[in-house]
Design a protein around this motif. Structure first.
Motif, PDB file in Angstrom:
ATOM      1  N   SER A 154      60.178  14.545  48.398  1.00 42.01           N
ATOM      2  CA  SER A 154      61.615  14.808  48.280  1.00 42.01           C
ATOM      3  C   SER A 154      61.939  16.272  48.573  1.00 42.01           C
ATOM      4  O   SER A 154      63.063  16.598  48.954  1.00 42.01           O
ATOM      5  CB  SER A 154      62.105  14.441  46.888  1.00 42.01           C
ATOM      6  N   LEU A 155      60.912  17.138  48.415  1.00 38.83           N
ATOM      7  CA  LEU A 155      61.155  18.561  48.703  1.00 38.83           C
ATOM      8  C   LEU A 155      61.571  18.769  50.154  1.00 38.83           C
ATOM      9  O   LEU A 155      62.349  19.669  50.461  1.00 38.83           O
ATOM     10  CB  LEU A 155      59.893  19.387  48.417  1.00 38.83           C
ATOM     11  N   THR A 156      61.007  17.945  51.020  1.00 38.95           N
ATOM     12  CA  THR A 156      61.336  18.119  52.435  1.00 38.95           C
ATOM     13  C   THR A 156      62.756  17.649  52.735  1.00 38.95           C
ATOM     14  O   THR A 156      63.241  17.807  53.838  1.00 38.95           O
ATOM     15  CB  THR A 156      60.337  17.357  53.321  1.00 38.95           C
ATOM     16  N   GLU A 157      63.374  17.000  51.752  1.00 39.56           N
ATOM     17  CA  GLU A 157      64.743  16.542  51.956  1.00 39.56           C
ATOM     18  C   GLU A 157      65.755  17.454  51.277  1.00 39.56           C
ATOM     19  O   GLU A 157      66.918  17.099  51.120  1.00 39.56           O
ATOM     20  CB  GLU A 157      64.876  15.114  51.419  1.00 39.56           C
ATOM     21  N   ILE A 158      65.295  18.622  50.840  1.00 31.87           N
ATOM     22  CA  ILE A 158      66.218  19.589  50.246  1.00 31.87           C
ATOM     23  C   ILE A 158      67.330  19.911  51.237  1.00 31.87           C
ATOM     24  O   ILE A 158      67.081  20.061  52.432  1.00 31.87           O
ATOM     25  CB  ILE A 158      65.463  20.879  49.858  1.00 31.87           C
ATOM     26  N   GLU A 159      68.513  20.005  50.717  1.00 28.11           N
ATOM     27  CA  GLU A 159      69.663  20.277  51.567  1.00 28.11           C
ATOM     28  C   GLU A 159      69.521  21.666  52.201  1.00 28.11           C
ATOM     29  O   GLU A 159      69.510  22.676  51.493  1.00 28.11           O
ATOM     30  CB  GLU A 159      70.930  20.228  50.705  1.00 28.11           C
ATOM     31  N   PRO A 160      69.367  21.746  53.516  1.00 32.06           N
ATOM     32  CA  PRO A 160      69.192  23.072  54.131  1.00 32.06           C
ATOM     33  C   PRO A 160      70.479  23.887  54.090  1.00 32.06           C
ATOM     34  O   PRO A 160      71.557  23.338  54.328  1.00 32.06           O
ATOM     35  CB  PRO A 160      68.795  22.737  55.565  1.00 32.06           C
ATOM     36  N   TRP A 161      70.349  25.164  53.737  1.00 29.97           N
ATOM     37  CA  TRP A 161      71.562  25.995  53.667  1.00 29.97           C
ATOM     38  C   TRP A 161      72.020  26.454  55.043  1.00 29.97           C
ATOM     39  O   TRP A 161      73.137  26.908  55.193  1.00 29.97           O
ATOM     40  CB  TRP A 161      71.352  27.183  52.718  1.00 29.97           C
ATOM     41  N   VAL A 162      71.136  26.354  56.039  1.00 24.36           N
ATOM     42  CA  VAL A 162      71.572  26.533  57.430  1.00 24.36           C
ATOM     43  C   VAL A 162      71.482  25.147  58.067  1.00 24.36           C
ATOM     44  O   VAL A 162      70.389  24.628  58.280  1.00 24.36           O
ATOM     45  CB  VAL A 162      70.688  27.547  58.182  1.00 24.36           C
ATOM     46  N   LYS A 163      72.633  24.542  58.318  1.00 26.10           N
ATOM     47  CA  LYS A 163      72.666  23.159  58.799  1.00 26.10           C
ATOM     48  C   LYS A 163      72.117  23.093  60.234  1.00 26.10           C
ATOM     49  O   LYS A 163      72.226  24.073  60.999  1.00 26.10           O
ATOM     50  CB  LYS A 163      74.100  22.630  58.791  1.00 26.10           C
ATOM     51  N   PRO A 164      71.596  21.932  60.610  1.00 22.91           N
ATOM     52  CA  PRO A 164      71.077  21.795  61.979  1.00 22.91           C
ATOM     53  C   PRO A 164      72.100  22.175  63.044  1.00 22.91           C
ATOM     54  O   PRO A 164      71.761  22.779  64.057  1.00 22.91           O
ATOM     55  CB  PRO A 164      70.701  20.308  62.054  1.00 22.91           C
ATOM     56  N   TYR A 165      73.386  21.833  62.797  1.00 23.74           N
ATOM     57  CA  TYR A 165      74.404  22.153  63.812  1.00 23.74           C
ATOM     58  C   TYR A 165      74.785  23.639  63.824  1.00 23.74           C
ATOM     59  O   TYR A 165      75.547  24.075  64.659  1.00 23.74           O
ATOM     60  CB  TYR A 165      75.651  21.287  63.624  1.00 23.74           C
ATOM     61  N   GLU A 166      74.206  24.400  62.873  1.00 26.89           N
ATOM     62  CA  GLU A 166      74.466  25.850  62.854  1.00 26.89           C
ATOM     63  C   GLU A 166      73.324  26.640  63.509  1.00 26.89           C
ATOM     64  O   GLU A 166      73.273  27.854  63.405  1.00 26.89           O
ATOM     65  CB  GLU A 166      74.620  26.345  61.415  1.00 26.89           C
ATOM     66  N   ARG A 167      72.399  25.937  64.138  1.00 27.05           N
ATOM     67  CA  ARG A 167      71.193  26.619  64.620  1.00 27.05           C
ATOM     68  C   ARG A 167      71.182  26.847  66.128  1.00 27.05           C
ATOM     69  O   ARG A 167      70.118  27.064  66.703  1.00 27.05           O
ATOM     70  CB  ARG A 167      69.953  25.812  64.201  1.00 27.05           C
TER      71      ARG A 167
END
Lengths: 80, 378
Positions: free
Chosen positions: A23-36
């Protein structure tokens, strides 16, 4: 020997972290994929021209006493 | 012998610190040239990478150093200018599985008086929504040291590398990374051609020379921290600092700054500045007072083990264009990179003149380094 044990320990820890706590790998990323999009720009690449950066590490390792920890730049070779 | 040039650095090209994606399919062909301190080294390098079924990426590298040397070491040892060639082959394979990349590689380096083989294994794993990438690596090397003109010298060097790296996306414009590497070496770490000098016990105005005596083990630690920042007008600034220490008492600091600036029409400019400073090994001296009394009484006068500073100014220009049919080639580029390196030694003297011993001028020299390469992505 101590370094070997530490590294094996780190490997075991990371494996455990990845498998037992998926579940750790599913932590909500604070930099979203669309922000990269900027991070994905080729000029941000950690090693944009591997053939060239590997050569420069080669030049420095031949003429300086220090070596290692060149990371994604293509260095840290397994040799002198 | 190009002892230090038996570097097998291309093994680590497969380390991908950004995310669990395989490296791009590309081919590079390069001409490289180094000219400085009486040494010229040039040759070709060819690097080809191709993936299969989007899960396996394989690369191969062919690399040649053609060396012509009349360096201060050669001149002061009484030897004459020489030429030699080193050839290196590498293969690597990367396997993508979910958010991990497993890597392995093999490199072979061959010259007439030095042979080296290295095997490399690595793993790279993404965590935390792909914001963090951790890498672990291990390499083992087996070298054979020989000496031209001396058939009796054939010694081994065993080498092991342990690597740890972490790459972190901090903001939409900032990437941070940390790398640590420990290297252990055991065996014949001398250069059999190199001598140290010591004061002549029968005439203190003179000096004598003897073959260097090195420890047969060395353990090094290096840790580096750096970052890249994407500027609002599409340019990148980068900084990296590395601290190095070993059990020969060499401490070194390396600071590298970079700036990348794309222009319209496919042009990209790169600027770098690099500062490096190191302290001497504990058994280094420009002029030893006595000769070594036994094989454990270490003596060196290798300038790479002395106290010195290097500064590098680098400039690169790259031009991207479409080669032929876009169905065959995604893009291509031609690149020219030039570095000017200044070496300033603090306790290594230029003994080619007539000055009194110990009062010769300190040595310094400049080097020009060129890479001209063509790349194609497919």
């Amino acid at each position: 020997m101590i370094k070997k044990i530490l590294l094996l320990g780190a490997l075991a820890f990371i494996t455990l972290l990845n498998t037992a706590c998926s579940s750790l790998t599913e932590i909500e990323p604070w930099v979203k994929p669309y922000e990269r999009q900027n991070l994905a720009d080729p000029i941000m690449s950690a090693n944009r021209d591997p053939i060239s950066s590997a050569y420069m590490h080669h030049v420095y390792q031949a003429r300086e006493g220090a070596k290692g920890a060149e990371g994604g730049g293509g260095g840290g070779c397994g040799c002198n | 012998m190009i002892k230090q040039l038996s570097c097998l650095s291309l093994l680590t090209l497969s380390l991908n610190l950004s995310a669990a994606v395989l490296p791009e399919d590309r081919a590079d062909v390069m001409y490289h040239s180094y000219d400085g301190g009486g040494v010229t080294i040039d040759g070709p390098s060819l690097l080809v990478r191709k993936d299969f079924a989007s899960t396996v990426s394989v690369s191969g590298n062919y690399y040649v150093d053609n060396v012509s040397s009349a360096s201060i070491d050669v001149e002061t040892s009484g030897a004459s200018k020489y030429t030699e060639e080193r050839t290196e082959y590498s293969v690597t394979a990367d396997y993508l599985y979910d958010k991990a990349i497993l890597s392995a590689g093999y490199t072979s380096s061959d010259e007439n008086d030095y042979e080296a083989e290295t095997v490399y294994f690595g793993i790279s794993q993404d965590f935390f929504g792909d914001l963090t990438t951790v890498t672990l690596g291990y390499a083992v090397g087996d070298d054979t040291v020989m000496q031209n003109g001396n058939d009796n010298l054939q010694e081994d060097v065993d080498r092991q590398n342990y690597r740890f790296g972490i790459s972190q996306i901090a903001t939409p414009n900032l990437m941070l990374n940390f790398n640590y590497e420990a290297i252990t070496e055991e065996g014949y770490l001398n250069n059999p051609y190199r001598s140290y000098r010591y004061i002549d016990p029968s005439n203190s105005a003179n000096y004598l020379s003897a073959t260097e005596v090195y420890p047969d083990t060395r353990t090094t630690d290096a840790a580096a921290f750096g970052g890249k920042y994407f500027l609002p007008y599409r340019a990148v600034v980068s900084a990296n600092y590395r601290y190095f220490t070993d059990d020969w008492d060499i401490d070194a600091h390396t600071l590298t700054l970079g700036y990348t600036h794309p222009l319209k029409g496919g042009w990209i400019l790169d600027f770098t500045y690099r500062y490096y400073q190191q302290e001497s090994a504990y058994f280094y001296s420009d002029l030893h007072e006595f000769a070594a009394v036994d094989e454990k009484d270490f003596r060196a006068r290798d300038k790479e083990l002395s106290e010195f500073t290097t500064q590098t100014l680098g400039f690169g220009v790259s031009y991207e264009f479409q080669l032929g049919n876009s169905d065959t080639f995604d893009k291509s580029s031609i690149n020219l990179q030039y570095d000017f390196i200044q070496f300033d030694y603090d306790n290594f003297r230029d003994i080619r003149g007539d000055e009194a011993i110990g009062e010769e001028p300190l040595y310094d020299f400049d080097a020009d380094v060129i890479r001209l390469f063509f790349s194609v992505w497919y």
